[in-house]
Design an enzyme around this catalytic site. Sequence first.
Site, mmCIF file in Angstrom:
data_model
loop_
_atom_site.group_PDB
_atom_site.id
_atom_site.type_symbol
_atom_site.label_atom_id
_atom_site.label_comp_id
_atom_site.label_asym_id
_atom_site.label_seq_id
_atom_site.Cartn_x
_atom_site.Cartn_y
_atom_site.Cartn_z
ATOM 1 C CG HIS A 84 -1.935 -1.107 1.186
ATOM 2 N ND1 HIS A 84 -3.182 -0.954 0.631
ATOM 3 C CD2 HIS A 84 -1.872 -2.397 1.596
ATOM 4 C CE1 HIS A 84 -3.854 -2.087 0.703
ATOM 5 N NE2 HIS A 84 -3.082 -2.986 1.285
ATOM 6 C CG ASP B 179 -4.726 2.135 1.127
ATOM 7 O OD1 ASP B 179 -3.870 1.952 0.254
ATOM 8 O OD2 ASP B 179 -5.382 1.195 1.641
ATOM 9 C CD1 TRP C 22 -1.926 -3.354 -9.030
ATOM 10 C CD2 TRP C 22 -2.319 -5.346 -9.968
ATOM 11 N NE1 TRP C 22 -2.263 -3.143 -10.343
ATOM 12 C CE2 TRP C 22 -2.502 -4.350 -10.946
ATOM 13 C CE3 TRP C 22 -2.494 -6.685 -10.317
ATOM 14 C CZ2 TRP C 22 -2.874 -4.652 -12.257
ATOM 15 C CZ3 TRP C 22 -2.851 -6.985 -11.628
ATOM 16 C CH2 TRP C 22 -3.034 -5.975 -12.569
HETATM 17 N N1 UDP Z 1 9.690 -5.515 -2.857
HETATM 18 C C1 UDP Z 1 11.058 -5.262 -2.995
HETATM 19 N N2 UDP Z 1 11.920 -6.138 -2.470
HETATM 20 C C2 UDP Z 1 11.552 -7.281 -1.828
HETATM 21 C C3 UDP Z 1 10.152 -7.540 -1.707
HETATM 22 C C4 UDP Z 1 9.264 -6.638 -2.244
HETATM 23 O O1 UDP Z 1 11.462 -4.244 -3.568
HETATM 24 O O2 UDP Z 1 12.421 -8.025 -1.375
HETATM 25 C C5 UDP Z 1 8.732 -4.492 -3.361
HETATM 26 C C6 UDP Z 1 8.124 -4.856 -4.699
HETATM 27 O O3 UDP Z 1 8.913 -4.348 -5.744
HETATM 28 C C7 UDP Z 1 6.753 -4.203 -4.605
HETATM 29 C C8 UDP Z 1 6.401 -4.246 -3.129
HETATM 30 O O4 UDP Z 1 7.646 -4.393 -2.452
HETATM 31 O O5 UDP Z 1 6.823 -2.863 -5.007
HETATM 32 C C9 UDP Z 1 5.513 -5.420 -2.754
HETATM 33 O O6 UDP Z 1 4.235 -5.205 -3.174
HETATM 34 P P1 UDP Z 1 3.342 -6.326 -3.852
HETATM 35 O O7 UDP Z 1 2.037 -5.698 -4.144
HETATM 36 O O8 UDP Z 1 4.048 -6.943 -4.996
HETATM 37 O O9 UDP Z 1 3.211 -7.459 -2.768
HETATM 38 P P2 UDP Z 1 2.919 -7.472 -1.185
HETATM 39 O O10 UDP Z 1 4.246 -7.363 -0.541
HETATM 40 O O11 UDP Z 1 1.999 -6.354 -0.866
HETATM 41 O O12 UDP Z 1 2.309 -8.818 -0.979
HETATM 42 C C1 G50 Z 2 -4.994 -8.640 0.920
HETATM 43 C C2 G50 Z 2 -5.784 -9.698 1.262
HETATM 44 C C3 G50 Z 2 -7.049 -9.841 0.664
HETATM 45 C C4 G50 Z 2 -7.500 -8.907 -0.275
HETATM 46 C C5 G50 Z 2 -6.662 -7.801 -0.601
HETATM 47 C C6 G50 Z 2 -5.417 -7.684 0.002
HETATM 48 C C7 G50 Z 2 -7.226 -6.797 -1.577
HETATM 49 C C8 G50 Z 2 -6.594 -5.484 -1.847
HETATM 50 C C9 G50 Z 2 -7.621 -4.392 -1.933
HETATM 51 O O1 G50 Z 2 -4.610 -6.678 -0.294
HETATM 52 O O2 G50 Z 2 -8.245 -7.041 -2.119
HETATM 53 C C10 G50 Z 2 -8.432 -4.153 -0.696
HETATM 54 C C11 G50 Z 2 -7.949 -4.459 0.559
HETATM 55 C C12 G50 Z 2 -8.726 -4.170 1.692
HETATM 56 C C13 G50 Z 2 -9.973 -3.595 1.565
HETATM 57 C C14 G50 Z 2 -10.448 -3.292 0.313
HETATM 58 C C15 G50 Z 2 -9.672 -3.585 -0.821
HETATM 59 O O3 G50 Z 2 -10.717 -3.314 2.653
HETATM 60 O O4 G50 Z 2 -5.363 -10.606 2.150
HETATM 61 O O5 G50 Z 2 -8.713 -9.048 -0.850
#
Ligand code: UDP
Ligand code: G50
Length: 460
Positions: free
Chosen positions: A23, A120, A359
């Site tokens: 986020h 957000d 994403w």
């Molecule tokens: N990321 C990074 N290095 C790492 C792990 C993640 O730079 O070792 C960055 C990645 O490029 C992205 C963010 O952290 O911008 C992770 O967001 P994403 O939506 O892919 O996954 P989440 O961590 O939220 O599951």
């Molecule tokens: C994490 C997760 C389940 C999930 C999502 C996650 C999303 C992202 C968008 O990021 O869908 C979102 C998150 C929270 C919210 C509304 C929209 O209240 O484990 O679905």
Amino acid sequence: MADSGSKTQSPHIALFPSSGMGHLTPFLRLAATLSNQNFHVTVITFHPTVSFTESKILSSFFSAFPQITSKEFHLLPFDPSTVNSKDPFFLQFEAIRRSAPLLSPLFSSLSPPLSALITDITLASSFLPITSNLHLPNYILFTSSAKMLAFLTYYPSLIDTITNTTEIGDEIKIPGLSTIPKSLIPPLLLDLTKLFTTQFIENGRKIIESNGVLINTFNTLEPESLKALNEGKVIKGLPPVIPIGPLVPCDFEKGSPLLWLDDQPEGSVVYVSFGSRTAMSREQIRELGVGLVKSGCRFVWVVKDSKVDTEDEEDLEVVLGNGLVEEVKKKGIVMKGWIDQEEVLSHQAVSGFVSHCGWNSVSEAAWHGVSMLAWPQHGDQMINADVVRKSGLGMWVESWVGGNLVKGEEIGEKIKELMEDEGLRLKAAHLRDEARKAVDVGGSSEVGLLKLRKDLEPAM
Ligand code: UDP
Ligand code: G50
């Protein structure tokens, strides 16, 4: 882009990110973009952050952008034992949501007066009533896919027609979109007693009260969902959904370079990472290691052993076992902790990405035209994996979903397939070209941000 006027005449926008790198990162990229376009920008943060990585990125962001105002939001005390969740990130969403009554004094302390807030999605339903009272335009930044946005806005109406989620059929039909198998729905959302589900449904209901939804995607990646959303097919009354993606990685995110990559042949390396907050079981991590060795490919592999980085303390030797560590190091780089993903994905040696499909990772892979092997684990990742497959950005072995152990042999074969698939490479390269066009002059992202400026300027 053209200079849009002096700063004193520019709209003042405050951005309010939520917790978790998934986020925070897109918010900081958007803040950087707006500041570079001469908007007056304030970024509101809270302390402490859940992870160490979040606090680190915030300090490098504010050092890189002294012209951006940093404002701290003090959270009201909140007892996590009163809600149905143990996830530290979701608990932080709730703590911020419940502190919404403190927003008005915070906003009125900002100067010049705010033209708009960008909130957000996780905070939307608790912030919108406040900004509406203040007559402050409030845009939502949606940090996941347009397909997930369609699901978010549709889900409350589906819930209203049933008494239990077991009544949901094997497929769900969101108006304007092709059917989505039930197995793609974030599993957590099928339990209506969970804190995250309550927040999700409330946010889905209230989003129509926002002034617009900025989303980190672009048309070639998600034509169907963007069209359905903006034609009012998914839900009536939704404000404009403005694709401002892909949000481009910035210099303040840079880490130390991985020199090993410079010595590898072009397109020979596969990058393996499951993002900032997804840990697999130890058993699955070891099978993945076996798979990487069996694939015969060169690789960069980031191992994550627990959800929050401050708790990720175990040595690699313990997580993988000594024998496997020796084995993997013959062909690749294996590490724990944080890697500069931008550096890896932008490197000419890298041509494949085994990813959980957070994403931001999907968007970054598209930006660099790196083909993906989608391996979603939970949450919105399955719906995002579906986008990856349909857009041609990558392949997805759907049978790997569900938590059953996937054996190294099978993983190795798929990675080999990913790295040898010329057709996939061409499609990914096409998406990269389209991503570049989207942020270029006259592209959808630039047009979307110009629309935002136009909407705000008359209010000044
Ligand atoms: N990321 C990074 N290095 C790492 C792990 C993640 O730079 O070792 C960055 C990645 O490029 C992205 C963010 O952290 O911008 C992770 O967001 P994403 O939506 O892919 O996954 P989440 O961590 O939220 O599951
Ligand atoms: C994490 C997760 C389940 C999930 C999502 C996650 C999303 C992202 C968008 O990021 O869908 C979102 C998150 C929270 C919210 C509304 C929209 O209240 O484990 O679905």
